[in-house]
Design a protein around this motif. Sequence first.
Motif: not given
Length: 216
Positions: A190-216
Amino acid sequence: MTTVTLFITAALLLGNGKDKNVPKEFTGASVTIPVKNQSPDRHAYSNTDTLQFIHFDGNFDYWYAVFINQRKDTVKLVTDTAIAYNLKNRLFEVKWFIDTLYEAGDNDSKYTAKRMSHFRLINGKPFVAPITEKKVLQDVKNIPEVQSGADQVLIAERPSEEKDFYLVETGSRETDNFSRFLMLRVYTYPQYMIKIYDAGTDTELSLDEWRSKSRK
């Protein structure tokens, strides 16, 4: 007459929730699909609208066909017929009425909702322009991390009856192999969204969540 492909349930039962069987495929010359109703006076209270088909949702006690109207408002209608994915963004003339539904559970509580009684495919320009594959690819290419880490962006999977997203693969083409960088899921409803997808864990993150996680 126009030949279209629709999916229709084996039994059309009103007031008792959705049919649990897999819908049959229906192909015919007629584009008007009647939905049976036991109420003798439903025609006195029926409404007719021209709507753009957006999405079919079969994940609840009742099936819903999701449309938008000319004002670009979302309209959800209970249905016993699963509309085929390839009719997405087409215009329909839809007849609907207010029906009494029953919430699954111990109390079996009642509530009202709009239910389709008839619909037919019609010609016309969509009220909202469909999101194109060109836009999906360009929006992924415009992500700064993709610009710096990949030289190719490809659609790996397209939306279907089973999934409501594009799976997009990014990476770099080398001499004899493709080095993957990021996988992304792009949702158009229902909304246009782009999510980062991790095929290994079959999970997805928003771009902001992925960037925040990558900085840690």
